[in-house]
Structure formats: structure tokens, C-alpha cells
Design an enzyme around this catalytic site. Structure first.
Site, PDB file in Angstrom:
ATOM      1  N   CYS A  16       0.866  -1.169   0.000  1.00 55.63           N
ATOM      2  CA  CYS A  16       0.000   0.000   0.000  1.00 55.63           C
ATOM      3  C   CYS A  16       0.903   1.219   0.000  1.00 55.63           C
ATOM      4  O   CYS A  16       2.117   1.100   0.150  1.00 55.63           O
ATOM      5  CB  CYS A  16      -0.903   0.048   1.239  1.00 55.63           C
ATOM      6  SG  CYS A  16      -2.159  -1.247   1.322  1.00 55.63           S
ATOM      7  N   GLY A  42      -0.551   0.565  -4.906  1.00 54.21           N
ATOM      8  CA  GLY A  42      -1.893   0.062  -4.646  1.00 54.21           C
ATOM      9  C   GLY A  42      -2.858   0.597  -5.666  1.00 54.21           C
ATOM     10  O   GLY A  42      -3.124   1.803  -5.706  1.00 54.21           O
ATOM     11  N   ASN A 117       0.340   1.079   5.932  1.00 53.24           N
ATOM     12  CA  ASN A 117       1.069   0.256   4.969  1.00 53.24           C
ATOM     13  C   ASN A 117       1.760  -0.849   5.748  1.00 53.24           C
ATOM     14  O   ASN A 117       2.618  -0.583   6.580  1.00 53.24           O
ATOM     15  CB  ASN A 117       2.092   1.116   4.215  1.00 53.24           C
ATOM     16  CG  ASN A 117       3.041   0.315   3.343  1.00 53.24           C
ATOM     17  OD1 ASN A 117       4.158   0.727   3.102  1.00 53.24           O
ATOM     18  ND2 ASN A 117       2.602  -0.842   2.871  1.00 53.24           N
ATOM     19  N   GLY A 118       1.391  -2.091   5.472  1.00 56.95           N
ATOM     20  CA  GLY A 118       1.994  -3.211   6.192  1.00 56.95           C
ATOM     21  C   GLY A 118       0.974  -4.288   6.471  1.00 56.95           C
ATOM     22  O   GLY A 118      -0.060  -4.389   5.806  1.00 56.95           O
ATOM     23  N   CYS A 251      12.472  -4.068   4.289  1.00 54.87           N
ATOM     24  CA  CYS A 251      12.144  -5.036   3.237  1.00 54.87           C
ATOM     25  C   CYS A 251      13.110  -4.901   2.056  1.00 54.87           C
ATOM     26  O   CYS A 251      13.220  -3.834   1.443  1.00 54.87           O
ATOM     27  CB  CYS A 251      10.718  -4.811   2.769  1.00 54.87           C
ATOM     28  SG  CYS A 251      10.238  -5.805   1.340  1.00 54.87           S
ATOM     29  N   TYR A 257      11.669  -4.589  -6.596  1.00 53.02           N
ATOM     30  CA  TYR A 257      10.468  -4.429  -7.414  1.00 53.02           C
ATOM     31  C   TYR A 257       9.498  -3.353  -6.934  1.00 53.02           C
ATOM     32  O   TYR A 257       9.000  -2.572  -7.734  1.00 53.02           O
ATOM     33  CB  TYR A 257       9.728  -5.773  -7.491  1.00 53.02           C
ATOM     34  CG  TYR A 257       8.412  -5.727  -8.226  1.00 53.02           C
ATOM     35  CD1 TYR A 257       8.373  -5.480  -9.598  1.00 53.02           C
ATOM     36  CD2 TYR A 257       7.201  -5.930  -7.563  1.00 53.02           C
ATOM     37  CE1 TYR A 257       7.158  -5.424 -10.283  1.00 53.02           C
ATOM     38  CE2 TYR A 257       5.988  -5.883  -8.249  1.00 53.02           C
ATOM     39  CZ  TYR A 257       5.971  -5.630  -9.600  1.00 53.02           C
ATOM     40  OH  TYR A 257       4.785  -5.583 -10.276  1.00 53.02           O
ATOM     41  N   ASP A 360      14.180 -10.457 -15.790  1.00 59.87           N
ATOM     42  CA  ASP A 360      12.962 -10.114 -15.056  1.00 59.87           C
ATOM     43  C   ASP A 360      13.310  -9.977 -13.579  1.00 59.87           C
ATOM     44  O   ASP A 360      14.382 -10.419 -13.135  1.00 59.87           O
ATOM     45  CB  ASP A 360      11.885 -11.181 -15.260  1.00 59.87           C
ATOM     46  CG  ASP A 360      10.473 -10.650 -15.022  1.00 59.87           C
ATOM     47  OD1 ASP A 360      10.332  -9.464 -14.658  1.00 59.87           O
ATOM     48  OD2 ASP A 360       9.519 -11.422 -15.211  1.00 59.87           O
ATOM     49  N   ASP A 361      12.399  -9.364 -12.824  1.00 61.91           N
ATOM     50  CA  ASP A 361      12.715  -9.096 -11.417  1.00 61.91           C
ATOM     51  C   ASP A 361      12.469 -10.300 -10.519  1.00 61.91           C
ATOM     52  O   ASP A 361      13.119 -10.442  -9.476  1.00 61.91           O
ATOM     53  CB  ASP A 361      11.895  -7.898 -10.909  1.00 61.91           C
ATOM     54  CG  ASP A 361      10.404  -8.107 -11.099  1.00 61.91           C
ATOM     55  OD1 ASP A 361       9.780  -8.812 -10.303  1.00 61.91           O
ATOM     56  OD2 ASP A 361       9.863  -7.557 -12.081  1.00 61.91           O
TER      57      ASP A 361
END
Length: 483
Positions: A16, A42, A117-118, A251, A257, A360-361
Site C-alpha cells: 500500500c 496500490g 502500509n503493512g 524489506c 520491485y 525479469d525481477d
């Protein structure tokens, strides 16, 4: 209505995004602009809550920020010099409007709005306890648990009630809270989810990423530190450290990404970190090839780094159309099959007869990789080698990322050789976990990792109470069935 993007349906979904403003003329307009910059975090729903002398004002809607907050009448209905906003992709709770944030409640000592967010990893256990005490929930979001904990706290002052509530939760959270006492920003003690502070003169801004500060012309001040709570009101900006000190674990996937490449996370340019990841990937798993092709758009910076380190030319072998919406009415199976090329198409004249390195990621379920490799083969590629700018995703995330259950993660079910056969690639390789840390300027310590890398290693930095309880309950039911 089905997605026309064959690459978006097999990604880890962003958590988010939050954005808050204190002391600005028509604060909601600043928040709307900030949320536009955070839309990638989001895309399911968006909301804004503002505060003026008459009280709190909210507008929440499903869909993108554009279309919901780009009309003058919508912003005029959100008056005040203070506001906070949220863009959402549901990780806990359904996509219903009642779960769209900011959530708001009238508490005993005034209104309380929150954007989160989380993910709270003991939310279900707390919810059951609160239900038994008589709490009545209006949503299925884990964020509402925080509201009820604040409402039922025995502490007398609002700030103390918030601290008391957060001492009871586990997991990851970057929070913005709006009360009549001020705008409050808080980050969990491990700093798993990002949160930064900026300024325009006397206006204070909080955002999930620095790019949102750039969009409104704000100056980046600093990160909100892990475990820090910042209160902004008429008395100024005050910082508190209400939690026990802990080694931060931000994180690592923000660099792989989630974050926009023009953001700065943990003091590091995301664009530069992704180029570094590509360079390390080339060092670890280089192969003879004719061109390096990114999977657009998230694979582009890593592909540039790979090409520069390997000396193999970077080429746009897959072309993305930016003029196709996310959904499209597809009346038949034949048209539905053709629809995947509306948004991405192979550059056949470039691909034919070439040995291709696809960058690609990540690989999640593997369905996207199958489509990409086949697209290259259909375009006449002589060889297709796939390189992934993250380690194999073998574990689910419980900190605000919508990850499939582990049984659906391809890397949890197959080794790399089997995965290469599954996606029909001539070869497949991932960056190592040590290489990923090295690309970010770190050296991973198995005893104390500097970042949360649980989706790759299974090393979760907090308790996972709800998951543990669920497994225990399932084990009990299985035992009963056997008996």
C-alpha cells in the site's frame, strides 16, 4: 473484464502507499498529487481524509486516484490544512469499500483517522479478543484492530493510547494517524515498511516513497526511523522512541520491485541498486548471447546493469503499449488469447535468429515466465536464457505483500533446473542472496541479516502468531479426523 497484461498477473502485489500533509492550503490537493506518485503501490482503491475547524471529511473510492480525486468538487469537499491519504491493494481483508483507507472512527476523545502500509501478523488473535470484549468491527481489515486497541486502551492521553495499542501488535506497519491533537507518523521497530518525511517551508509531509515528495516539490528531510513516532501539531515537530531498540530489517524487495526506480530507499537510489543487481547477476551467471532484453517495465534497470557488465547489447525486444487500460472486454476465447498482445508484443525483427538473455525481477508462480519465453520463441529467438534479479521466491510474505500460499510458489516446488524446463528456457539463473546484498552495498550475516529477506530465506524477523495458531488448529482438526 479480464487483464490484458500477461505480465502483471504473476507479480508480488505491492503493499500500500500512504501520504500525509500538515499545514498546507487545501492539504487534500497535495495528498491527491502524492497518491498519484504512489499509485504503483496500490491500484485497487484510494482514499483521503482531511481535518478543518468543522471536523473530519473523507472520500474513499475503489479504483485509481485519477478519476476519483482529479475533480475540483471532490477536493473542495475535503477542506482543511491537514490531510492524509492511502492507496490500497488488499493483503488483509477483501476489496470492499468498507476496507478502503483511511479508516475513521469517533472515539471518546475525538475523531481518529488512520492509513496503514503493512500487515499485522497477530490481527486475528487480537480481533477475537476484542470481539469478546464487545468491540464491533465495521471492516475485515487488520488496520481496524489498531483503532479498537486505541479506543479500549486504559491510558488517558491519545498519544499514550496509541503507544499502548502498538505495543500489542506484531508485524509490519508504517502508519499515518490524524487526530485533533495533530498528525502522527509511526514506523514499526524493525522498519520493515518504508516511510519518509519532507518539508515545504512550514509544511510537513510524510510519504511511503521519496518520489511522492518530488512530485509536490517538497524537500526530502529524512526517513522516519524504525520504531520512531513523530507528532506534528501547533507545538512543532516532536520525535518519540516508545519501543525497545531493535536491529532494523527493512524489506529488501523494495529495491527489487516495489519502489519506483526514481525513489531513494534506505538512502540508496532504487534505480542504481537495480542496475547494480543486474551487474552482479551478470557476474554470477553470465552466458554467451547476442542481446539482453528486459521484461518491461520492472526489468529495465537490471537489464541495463547486466548489459553494461557483460558487454552484451541492451535491446528493447519486448515493446509495451502505454495506451491500453488494465481491463478490456473480451467476448470470445479467440479474442481473449489475442488480447495478451495488446499491451506487450515481441519486437520480432530484432529477436529473430538471436540468442536472448531475458531479465525479469522475479518468478512467482511461473505462469508469466512461460508466456514470455514462448513469446520470444514465437518471434524466432534461437536461444532463450532467463536471468532473474532476485533469489528464488520460496516463502510467503506476512508483512503486507500479497504472496501466494507457498504451495503455489514455483521455487518452493522445483529446483532451478526443473524450473527452467517448466518455463521452456534454455537456461535459468537467479541472483544469489549474497549477491543481492552485495549489490545493495551490504554483506549478509546469517546470524543477523540487515534486511527482511524472508520471502527468499524463510527467516521471518517477527512472530507470526496468526499463522502459528492456524497451523495448530489445522493440526488439531487432522488429529481429530484420524482418531
Amino acid at each position: 473484464m479480464l487483464s490484458t497484461n500477461p505480465f502483471d498477473d504473476d507479480k508480488l502485489r505491492e503493499e500500500c502507499g500512504v501520504f500525509g500533509v500538515w499545514n498546507a492550503d487545501v492539504a487534500a490537493s497535495f495528498v491527491a498529487l502524492g497518491l498519484h506518485a504512489l499509485q504503483h503501490r496500490g491500484q485497487e482503491a484510494a482514499g483521503i481524509t482531511s481535518l478543518d475547524g468543522a471536523g473530519f471529511h473523507s472520500h474513499r473510492a475503489q479504483g485509481h486516484v485519477a478519476g476519483n480525486f482529479d475533480r475540483d468538487e471532490t477536493i473542495r469537499a475535503l477542506p482543511g490544512r491537514t490531510a492524509l491519504g492511502h492507496v490500497r491493494y488488499s493483503t488483509t481483508g477483501s476489496s470492499a469499500l468498507r476496507n478502503v483507507q483511511p479508516l475513521f472512527a469517533e472515539l471518546a476523545d475525538g475523531g481518529f483517522a488512520i492509513a496503514h502500509n503493512g500487515n499485522i501478523s497477530n490481527a486475528m488473535k487480537l480481533r477475537r479478543t476484542l470481539n469478546r470484549r464487545g468491540s464491533i468491527f465495521q471492516s475485515t481489515s487488520d488496520t481496524e484492530v489498531i483503532i479498537h486497541l486505541v479506543a479500549t486502551s486504559p491510558q488517558s492521553k491519545m498519544l499514550d493510547r496509541i503507544v499502548d495499542a502498538l505495543h500489542q501488535v506484531e508485524g509490519a506497519y508504517s502508519l499515518l494517524m490524524l487526530t485533533e491533537q495533530g498528525l502522527i507518523a509511526c514506523r514499526d521497530p524493525l522498519g520493515i515498511r518504508p516511510l519518509v518525511m519532507g518539508r515545504i517551508g512550514d509544511t510537513i509531509i510524510f510519504a511511503s516513497e521519496t518520489v511522492a515528495l518530488d512530485v509536490i516539490g517538497a524537500r526530502y528531510e529524512r526517513e522516519v526511523a524504525p520504531g520512531e513516532m513523530i507528532v506534528v501539531n501547533a507545538d512543532g515537530v516532536r520525535s518519540f522512541r516508545p519501543f525497545a531498540a531493535a536491529a532494523p530489517r527493512p524489506c529488501i524487495f523494495e529495491h527489487v520491485y516495489f519502489s519506483r526506480p526514481d525513489s531513494v530507499v534506505d538512502g540508496i537510489s532504487v534505480y542504481e541498486s537495480r542496475k547494480n543487481i543486474g551487474a552482479v547477476l551478470a557476474e554470477e551467471s553470465g552466458i554467451e548471447a547476442d542481446i539482453v532484453v528486459p521484461v518491461p517495465d520492472s526489468g529495465v534497470p537490471a537489464a541495463i546493469g547486466y548489459a553494461q557488465a557483460s558487454g552484451i547489447p541492451f535491446e528493447l525486444g519486448i515493446i509495451r503499449s502505454h495506451y491500453v487500460g488494465r481491463t478490456f472486454i473480451q467476448p470470445s476465447q479467440e479474442v481473449r488469447h489475442l488480447g495478451v498482445k495488446l499491451k506487450h508484443n515481441a519486437n520480432s525483427a530484432l529477436i529473430k535468429g538471436k540468442r536472448i538473455v531475458l531479465i525479469d525481477d522475479s518468478i512467482v508462480r511461473g505462469t508469466t515466465s512461460v508466456k514470455i519465453v514462448q513469446m520470444m520463441r514465437d518471434a524466432g529467438a534461437r536461444e532463450v536464457h532467463m536471468r532473474i534479479a532476485s533469489p528464488p521466491t520460496r516463502h510467503s510474505c506476512f508483512y503486507g505483500v500479497d504472496t501466494p500460499e507457498r504451495a503455489k510458489l514455483l521455487a518452493a516446488q522445483m529446483d532451478v533446473e526443473a524450473m527452467a524446463k517448466y518455463i521452456n528456457a534454455d537456461s535459468l539463473a537467479f541472483i544469489s542472496i549474497e549477491g543481492l546484498y552485495r549489490a545493495l552495498g551490504d554483506q549478509r550475516s546469517a546470524q543477523q541479516p540487515q534486511r527482511c529477506d524472508a520471502c527468499f530465506t524463510g527467516d521471518y524477523p517477527t512472530r507470526l502468531t496468526d499463522l502459528t495458531d492456524k497451523k495448530a488448529e489445522e493440526a488439531g482438526l487432522m488429529l481429530k479426523a484420524v482418531v
